[in-house]
Design a protein around this motif. Structure first.
Motif, PDB file in Angstrom:
ATOM      1  N   HIS A 158     -12.112   7.922   7.586  1.00  0.00           N
ATOM      2  CA  HIS A 158     -11.680   6.800   8.410  1.00  0.00           C
ATOM      3  C   HIS A 158     -12.370   5.515   7.952  1.00  0.00           C
ATOM      4  O   HIS A 158     -11.746   4.466   7.817  1.00  0.00           O
ATOM      5  N   GLY A 168      -0.525   6.202   8.410  1.00  0.00           N
ATOM      6  CA  GLY A 168      -0.768   4.935   9.101  1.00  0.00           C
ATOM      7  C   GLY A 168      -1.139   3.804   8.162  1.00  0.00           C
ATOM      8  O   GLY A 168      -0.936   2.639   8.463  1.00  0.00           O
ATOM      9  N   ALA A 169      -1.679   4.143   7.001  1.00  0.00           N
ATOM     10  CA  ALA A 169      -2.220   3.129   6.115  1.00  0.00           C
ATOM     11  C   ALA A 169      -1.177   2.566   5.151  1.00  0.00           C
ATOM     12  O   ALA A 169      -1.316   1.449   4.683  1.00  0.00           O
ATOM     13  N   CYS A 170      -0.143   3.348   4.847  1.00  0.00           N
ATOM     14  CA  CYS A 170       0.769   2.950   3.787  1.00  0.00           C
ATOM     15  C   CYS A 170       2.053   2.351   4.344  1.00  0.00           C
ATOM     16  O   CYS A 170       2.562   2.799   5.361  1.00  0.00           O
ATOM     17  N   ILE A 227       0.880  -1.161   0.000  1.00  0.00           N
ATOM     18  CA  ILE A 227       0.000   0.000   0.000  1.00  0.00           C
ATOM     19  C   ILE A 227       0.916   1.209   0.000  1.00  0.00           C
ATOM     20  O   ILE A 227       1.658   1.454   0.949  1.00  0.00           O
ATOM     21  N   ARG A 260     -22.078  -2.980  -0.173  1.00  0.00           N
ATOM     22  CA  ARG A 260     -21.593  -2.641   1.165  1.00  0.00           C
ATOM     23  C   ARG A 260     -21.072  -1.203   1.183  1.00  0.00           C
ATOM     24  O   ARG A 260     -21.406  -0.415   2.064  1.00  0.00           O
ATOM     25  N   MET A 265     -11.130   4.472   4.384  1.00  0.00           N
ATOM     26  CA  MET A 265      -9.757   3.982   4.472  1.00  0.00           C
ATOM     27  C   MET A 265      -9.758   2.591   5.101  1.00  0.00           C
ATOM     28  O   MET A 265      -9.030   1.705   4.656  1.00  0.00           O
ATOM     29  N   GLY A 266     -10.601   2.396   6.129  1.00  0.00           N
ATOM     30  CA  GLY A 266     -10.733   1.081   6.752  1.00  0.00           C
ATOM     31  C   GLY A 266     -11.195   0.028   5.752  1.00  0.00           C
ATOM     32  O   GLY A 266     -10.662  -1.082   5.705  1.00  0.00           O
ATOM     33  N   LEU A 267     -12.179   0.386   4.912  1.00  0.00           N
ATOM     34  CA  LEU A 267     -12.672  -0.542   3.890  1.00  0.00           C
ATOM     35  C   LEU A 267     -11.581  -0.893   2.885  1.00  0.00           C
ATOM     36  O   LEU A 267     -11.417  -2.049   2.507  1.00  0.00           O
ATOM     37  N   MET A 290      -8.359  -0.830   3.395  1.00  0.00           N
ATOM     38  CA  MET A 290      -7.363  -1.675   4.048  1.00  0.00           C
ATOM     39  C   MET A 290      -7.883  -3.104   4.192  1.00  0.00           C
ATOM     40  O   MET A 290      -7.145  -4.066   4.050  1.00  0.00           O
ATOM     41  N   ALA A 291      -9.200  -3.233   4.497  1.00  0.00           N
ATOM     42  CA  ALA A 291      -9.787  -4.561   4.647  1.00  0.00           C
ATOM     43  C   ALA A 291      -9.736  -5.324   3.318  1.00  0.00           C
ATOM     44  O   ALA A 291      -9.419  -6.512   3.283  1.00  0.00           O
ATOM     45  N   GLU A 292     -10.030  -4.622   2.215  1.00  0.00           N
ATOM     46  CA  GLU A 292      -9.937  -5.253   0.892  1.00  0.00           C
ATOM     47  C   GLU A 292      -8.516  -5.713   0.617  1.00  0.00           C
ATOM     48  O   GLU A 292      -8.281  -6.808   0.130  1.00  0.00           O
ATOM     49  N   ALA A 293      -7.573  -4.825   0.939  1.00  0.00           N
ATOM     50  CA  ALA A 293      -6.169  -5.155   0.698  1.00  0.00           C
ATOM     51  C   ALA A 293      -5.766  -6.369   1.528  1.00  0.00           C
ATOM     52  O   ALA A 293      -5.040  -7.252   1.053  1.00  0.00           O
ATOM     53  N   ALA A 294      -6.260  -6.425   2.790  1.00  0.00           N
ATOM     54  CA  ALA A 294      -5.906  -7.544   3.664  1.00  0.00           C
ATOM     55  C   ALA A 294      -6.450  -8.849   3.094  1.00  0.00           C
ATOM     56  O   ALA A 294      -5.788  -9.876   3.117  1.00  0.00           O
TER      57      ALA A 294
END
Lengths: 298, 136
Positions: free
Chosen positions: A166, A195-197, A35, A116, A169-171, A173-177
């Motif tokens: 927020h 924090g995200a990258c 990311i 969603r 960005m959470g969504l 990150m969840a997709e990336a995970a």
């Protein structure tokens, strides 16, 4: 070793000879699954770089290989690109827009993901009546539901209030995970992405000046304070003298003399600002960010 | 979906503590307090990043660290589970150590140290004793 999501070699782009180079001599590699924060001042070439990687622009010189391919027709179905102005059809409703997304991406469309993310949006509202933040949400719903290998997001969070930022960005990150999607997000506000990258590309004046794992890029630098004296053999990015005191951001070449200098680790933001204030500082790419073809050719 | 996770993490971006370390520390604190018990499932990386908007690799790094210390184990396809509790037995029930500390604290007060002096002295000894140990 995992493959590269993006690999650029001598990439250059000009929008007409009189207008100079938007991007020049860019060579770097972005490993898959990262990311990446694409940062730089306004007009640095961030949007040009993203549009080239998305296969929407043809480079003036050099190549960009995306998910292993340089064929732009082959790249486009596997990449999701959200441009800064979130281009959507203003006359379509939210429901129509999602339907079009499904029809245009029949093989990969994830209807659950689309529903969603778009859930808070009124289904029957025309796109032109949506707020900037709602349009961003709809554009991100289309991009994520396409299930791309690589997401290219140009200033994705600029229109969003803190809560929506927020949440989205959470969504992301969840997709990336879950799907190991590679994501590149541009911004000129680093704190928005910090924090995200886990990967960083600093583009400035049409060139890549820093590239690599955020941790490694930070670890390659030190903030030193001490009495004024020569800092050789270390590379000095920026230095400031006040009376007898010298403060400098350096790239250490070997250990720093801890008896002579007070040494601290810079924050990512200090690091970026120091580079932006010092346009002549040499570029730094960590080993994973070096274009492999260039290495092989050298 | 499996049973819901037993804890959730709070990420403080301004604390100056690395994000993955915050997750490690909060997990250990939950183990010490008995909030987490053996067999409990930690939240998945997806659950953590969806709630906190941090990077997934940060969560995985924290879980690897906890696994390396033998506190949790990853079970493929199921999640990450607590293997053992942390130190609580010694902290609450090891009477001799506690008694010695009580006696020492009373002596310190009798010698004229106030609460802050005692705390500073204790912290200094703690720091020098555990110097070099990871994350303590």
């Amino acid at each position: 070793m995992t493959g590269a999501a993006i690999e650029a070699n001598g990439l250059g782009m000009t929008y007409g000879r009189k207008r100079g180079w938007a991007l020049r001599d860019c060579s770097f590699r972005l490993p898959a699954g990262r990311i990446c924060a694409l940062v730089g001042p306004n007009g640095a070439g961030k949007s040009t770089l993203l549009a080239l990687a998305a296969g929407l622009l043809r480079p003036t010189e050099g190549t960009v290989r995306v998910l292993g391919s340089t064929d732009r027709a082959e790249i486009r179905p596997r990449v999701a690109y959200v441009a800064q102005d979130k281009p959507l059809y203003p006359q379509l409703t939210v429901a129509d827009t999602l339907w079009a997304g499904r029809e245009l991406n029949p093989a990969t469309w994830d209807a659950d993901a689309a529903d969603r993310i778009a859930a808070p949006l009124p289904r029957d509202a025309k796109v032109r009546t949506l707020s900037g933040g709602q349009r961003t949400r709809l554009a991100l719903a289309l991009a994520l539901a396409k299930r791309p290998g690589l997401m290219l997001l140009d200033e994705p969070m600029a229109d969003l209030d803190p809560l929506a930022r927020h949440q989205l960005m959470g969504l992301l990150m969840a997709e990336a995970a879950e799907h190991s999607t590679t994501i590149v997000m541009s911004s000129h506000i680093l704190t928005e992405l910090e924090g995200a990258c886990d990967y960083l590309l600093l583009v400035d004046g049409g060139r890549v000046r820093l590239g690599g794992e955020s941790e490694d890029v930070v670890a390659a630098h030190a903030l030193v304070t001490g009495q004024v004296r020569d800092l050789a053999p270390h590379t000095v990015i920026e230095s400031r003298t006040t009376g007898r005191q010298l403060t400098a951001l350096i790239r250490p070449d070997g250990p720093v003399d801890a008896a002579a200098w007070d040494v601290a680790e810079p924050s990512l933001e200090e690091l970026l600002l120091a580079h932006l204030r010092s346009p002549d500082a040499p570029p730094l790419l960590t080993p994973s960010a070096h274009a492999r073809e260039a290495v092989a050719a050298a | 979906m499996a049973e819901s996770a037993a804890v959730e993490f709070r990420i403080d971006r301004r604390s100056g503590v690395a994000t993955y370390l915050q997750i490690v520390q909060q997990t250990k604190q939950a183990l010490r307090l008995g909030v987490l018990e053996p067999g409990d499932r930690l939240p998945t990386a997806r659950e953590v990043v969806e709630a906190t908007a941090i990077n997934p690799n940060t969560v995985l790094k924290a879980y690897r660290e906890l696994e390396r210390e033998g506190l949790v184990e990853a079970r493929r396809g199921l999640g990450t589970f607590v293997r053992r509790t942390l130190g609580s037995a010694a902290v609450t029930t090891d009477a001799p150590l506690r008694e010695e500390l009580v006696a020492w604290t009373l002596r310190a007060r009798a010698a004229g140290l106030d609460r802050d002096d005692v705390s500073a002295l204790f912290t200094a000894v703690l720091d020098s004793t555990f110097k070099g140990d990871p994350h303590t």
